[in-house]
Design a protein around this motif. Structure first.
Motif, PDB file in Angstrom:
ATOM      1  N   ARG A   1      57.828   5.592   6.165  1.00 48.56           N
ATOM      2  CA  ARG A   1      57.481   6.680   7.082  1.00 48.56           C
ATOM      3  C   ARG A   1      55.978   6.669   7.321  1.00 48.56           C
ATOM      4  NH1 ARG A   1      59.802  11.406   3.444  1.00 48.56           N
ATOM      5  NH2 ARG A   1      58.362  10.247   2.091  1.00 48.56           N
ATOM      6  N   ILE A   2      55.552   7.430   8.330  1.00 49.22           N
ATOM      7  CA  ILE A   2      54.116   7.591   8.575  1.00 49.22           C
ATOM      8  C   ILE A   2      53.554   8.518   7.505  1.00 49.22           C
ATOM      9  CG2 ILE A   2      52.374   8.472  10.162  1.00 49.22           C
ATOM     10  CD1 ILE A   2      54.204   7.676  12.463  1.00 49.22           C
ATOM     11  N   ILE A   3      52.535   8.073   6.818  1.00 44.62           N
ATOM     12  CA  ILE A   3      51.939   8.859   5.732  1.00 44.62           C
ATOM     13  C   ILE A   3      51.172  10.044   6.300  1.00 44.62           C
ATOM     14  CG2 ILE A   3      50.259   8.779   3.838  1.00 44.62           C
ATOM     15  CD1 ILE A   3      50.971   5.806   3.512  1.00 44.62           C
ATOM     16  N   ASP A   4      51.285  11.175   5.624  1.00 45.15           N
ATOM     17  CA  ASP A   4      50.585  12.380   6.052  1.00 45.15           C
ATOM     18  C   ASP A   4      49.077  12.115   6.070  1.00 45.15           C
ATOM     19  OD1 ASP A   4      50.493  15.369   6.548  1.00 45.15           O
ATOM     20  OD2 ASP A   4      49.294  15.234   4.727  1.00 45.15           O
ATOM     21  N   ARG A   5      48.480  12.263   7.234  1.00 48.55           N
ATOM     22  CA  ARG A   5      47.067  11.909   7.405  1.00 48.55           C
ATOM     23  C   ARG A   5      46.149  12.794   6.572  1.00 48.55           C
ATOM     24  NH1 ARG A   5      44.437   8.837  11.104  1.00 48.55           N
ATOM     25  NH2 ARG A   5      42.237   9.288  11.463  1.00 48.55           N
ATOM     26  N   GLU A   6      46.474  14.079   6.490  1.00 47.51           N
ATOM     27  CA  GLU A   6      45.626  14.995   5.729  1.00 47.51           C
ATOM     28  C   GLU A   6      45.597  14.613   4.248  1.00 47.51           C
ATOM     29  OE1 GLU A   6      45.158  19.790   4.728  1.00 47.51           O
ATOM     30  OE2 GLU A   6      46.742  19.080   6.087  1.00 47.51           O
ATOM     31  N   LEU A   7      46.757  14.293   3.693  1.00 48.91           N
ATOM     32  CA  LEU A   7      46.830  13.897   2.289  1.00 48.91           C
ATOM     33  C   LEU A   7      46.080  12.577   2.070  1.00 48.91           C
ATOM     34  CD1 LEU A   7      47.883  14.087  -0.604  1.00 48.91           C
ATOM     35  CD2 LEU A   7      50.003  12.978   0.185  1.00 48.91           C
ATOM     36  N   ALA A   8      46.294  11.614   2.973  1.00 58.12           N
ATOM     37  CA  ALA A   8      45.637  10.313   2.833  1.00 58.12           C
ATOM     38  C   ALA A   8      44.117  10.449   2.904  1.00 58.12           C
ATOM     39  CB  ALA A   8      46.131   9.364   3.923  1.00 58.12           C
ATOM     40  N   ASN A   9      43.645  11.309   3.813  1.00 52.35           N
ATOM     41  CA  ASN A   9      42.199  11.526   3.928  1.00 52.35           C
ATOM     42  C   ASN A   9      41.633  12.165   2.662  1.00 52.35           C
ATOM     43  OD1 ASN A   9      42.086  10.419   6.477  1.00 52.35           O
ATOM     44  ND2 ASN A   9      42.212  12.372   7.547  1.00 52.35           N
ATOM     45  N   LYS A  10      42.411  13.042   2.031  1.00 53.18           N
ATOM     46  CA  LYS A  10      41.961  13.663   0.774  1.00 53.18           C
ATOM     47  C   LYS A  10      41.835  12.619  -0.328  1.00 53.18           C
ATOM     48  CE  LYS A  10      43.642  18.396   1.491  1.00 53.18           C
ATOM     49  NZ  LYS A  10      44.598  19.432   1.024  1.00 53.18           N
ATOM     50  N   ILE A  11      42.789  11.691  -0.383  1.00 47.12           N
ATOM     51  CA  ILE A  11      42.712  10.628  -1.383  1.00 47.12           C
ATOM     52  C   ILE A  11      41.501   9.741  -1.110  1.00 47.12           C
ATOM     53  CG2 ILE A  11      43.869   8.562  -2.278  1.00 47.12           C
ATOM     54  CD1 ILE A  11      46.539  10.002  -1.836  1.00 47.12           C
ATOM     55  N   ALA A  12      41.249   9.449   0.163  1.00 45.26           N
ATOM     56  CA  ALA A  12      40.090   8.622   0.522  1.00 45.26           C
ATOM     57  C   ALA A  12      38.791   9.330   0.137  1.00 45.26           C
ATOM     58  CB  ALA A  12      40.105   8.314   2.017  1.00 45.26           C
ATOM     59  N   TYR A  13      38.741  10.652   0.347  1.00 40.05           N
ATOM     60  CA  TYR A  13      37.523  11.379  -0.012  1.00 40.05           C
ATOM     61  C   TYR A  13      37.395  11.512  -1.536  1.00 40.05           C
ATOM     62  CZ  TYR A  13      33.517  14.377   0.650  1.00 40.05           C
ATOM     63  OH  TYR A  13      32.244  14.867   0.636  1.00 40.05           O
ATOM     64  N   HIS A  14      38.526  11.603  -2.221  1.00 38.18           N
ATOM     65  CA  HIS A  14      38.515  11.618  -3.692  1.00 38.18           C
ATOM     66  C   HIS A  14      37.821  10.354  -4.209  1.00 38.18           C
ATOM     67  CE1 HIS A  14      40.270  11.989  -7.822  1.00 38.18           C
ATOM     68  NE2 HIS A  14      40.184  10.665  -7.750  1.00 38.18           N
ATOM     69  N   ILE A  15      38.087   9.236  -3.567  1.00 39.69           N
ATOM     70  CA  ILE A  15      37.485   7.962  -3.990  1.00 39.69           C
ATOM     71  C   ILE A  15      35.969   8.006  -3.868  1.00 39.69           C
ATOM     72  CG2 ILE A  15      37.301   5.503  -3.407  1.00 39.69           C
ATOM     73  CD1 ILE A  15      40.305   5.679  -2.588  1.00 39.69           C
TER      74      ILE A  15
END
Length: 330
Positions: free
Chosen positions: A228-242
């Motif tokens: 499925r298409i990954i939730d963009r908001e969640l993915a962006n949070k993981i990217a910012y966590h990094i």
């Protein structure tokens, strides 16, 4: 001479204010010529403004007052000035700047652009140059290279549009500009790419590219187990966590177990570990739980929900992190 400069400045200003209608421009010039005590400096401001208007007048004159052709001449002259200035400034140190990353579907291009001063790094002209450079580079690099293939060997002079863009920008900011680290990434079709930058809100959509820039950049490649298409908001949070937590690895390194170890040694080490564990339990009572953090991304407490690890969040959302990358200005 000054008289020639003044005439060209007035011609340029007349063409500009008349909307490039020749007859109306002539009328404005006649009107200005009759004004007494009119201050050229008050009307135009700085030497840079005078120079731009002189160039504009010369361009209009040489183009036969055809606006599109005049713009082309001005761009050509700016590039010539920039190439010449670039050669003169080449010896200057350029350690400030910005990082950028351009994403198109499942591919990304990272680029570092350096300037001489932090003042210029905050300038809108420089920011636009960073975004435009990232876009041009993303469209120029052969994205069929394998993941983590470095594009460091690419010379900006080999990409004509990029070299000309750099020269034009140098002529505007009068500082040395350099291209630093440059890396291209390409992933299979089932992998989705997300990025983050800090400071935030530095995002530009350029054609079919999503370009972000800042002092810190992260990239995370992810797969959804159900395609499925990954939730963009969640993915962006993981990217910012990094960016915030700076993990070094995706998973913790496996612990080596030596089965040939002497039993007495094992007993001694076991007793030592028990003593250390008792000490750690005592310290943990007063220690800040946020002080220690694993270097493995999946084991780190999630920045947006400290009750869960990044691994927990991925498992709950049926997401697999393929790999991640983090960059910062050196």
């Amino acid at each position: 001479t000054c008289a020639a400069i003044q005439r060209r400045v007035r011609a340029a200003a007349g063409m500009e204010q008349s909307g490039y209608e020749v007859d109306r421009a002539h009328g404005l010039l006649d009107e200005w010529a009759q004004e007494d005590g009119h201050s050229l400096s008050n009307r135009l401001g700085t030497c840079a403004a005078i120079q731009r208007r002189v160039r504009a007048a010369a361009g209009m004159e040489q183009s036969g007052y055809e606006v599109d052709r005049a713009h082309g001449l001005l761009d050509e002259w700016a590039q010539e000035d920039g190439h010449s200035l670039s050669n003169r400034l080449a010896a200057r140190t350029a350690k400030e700047g910005l990082l950028s990353i351009a994403v198109r579907r499942n591919s990304a291009t990272f680029l570092e652009v350096n300037c001489e001063t932090d003042f210029v790094a905050k300038n809108d002209v420089f920011k636009k140059f960073v975004v435009d450079s990232a876009s041009l580079l993303a469209n120029s690099i052969n994205q069929s290279a394998p993941p983590t293939a470095s594009a460091n060997n690419i010379d900006a002079s080999q990409i004509a549009e990029l070299a000309d863009l750099k020269a034009t920008t140098i002529s505007l900011i009068n500082e040395n500009l350099l291209f630093g680290r440059c890396v291209g990434y390409d992933y299979p079709e089932d992998v989705q790419v997300f990025t983050a930058s800090h400071p935030t809100n530095n995002e530009v959509i350029s054609g079919n590219l999503d370009v972000k820039f800042g002092k810190f950049i992260s990239l995370v490649a992810m797969k959804d187990e159900n395609r499925r298409i990954i939730d963009r908001e969640l993915a962006n949070k993981i990217a910012y966590h990094i960016i915030a937590m700076q993990p070094k690895t995706l998973e913790p390194a496996p612990k080596d177990v030596d089965s040939t170890e002497d039993p007495e040694t094992e007993k001694s080490e076991s007793q030592s570990e028990e003593n250390e564990q008792e000490e750690e339990e005592t310290v943990d009572i007063i220690a800040d739980p946020h002080e220690e953090s694993s270097e493995a991304l999946l084991e780190q407490n999630f920045l947006y929900d400290s009750e869960k690890t990044v691994g927990d969040v991925c498992e709950e959302n049926s997401i697999e992190i393929v790999e991640f990358h983090s960059f910062s200005m050196k």
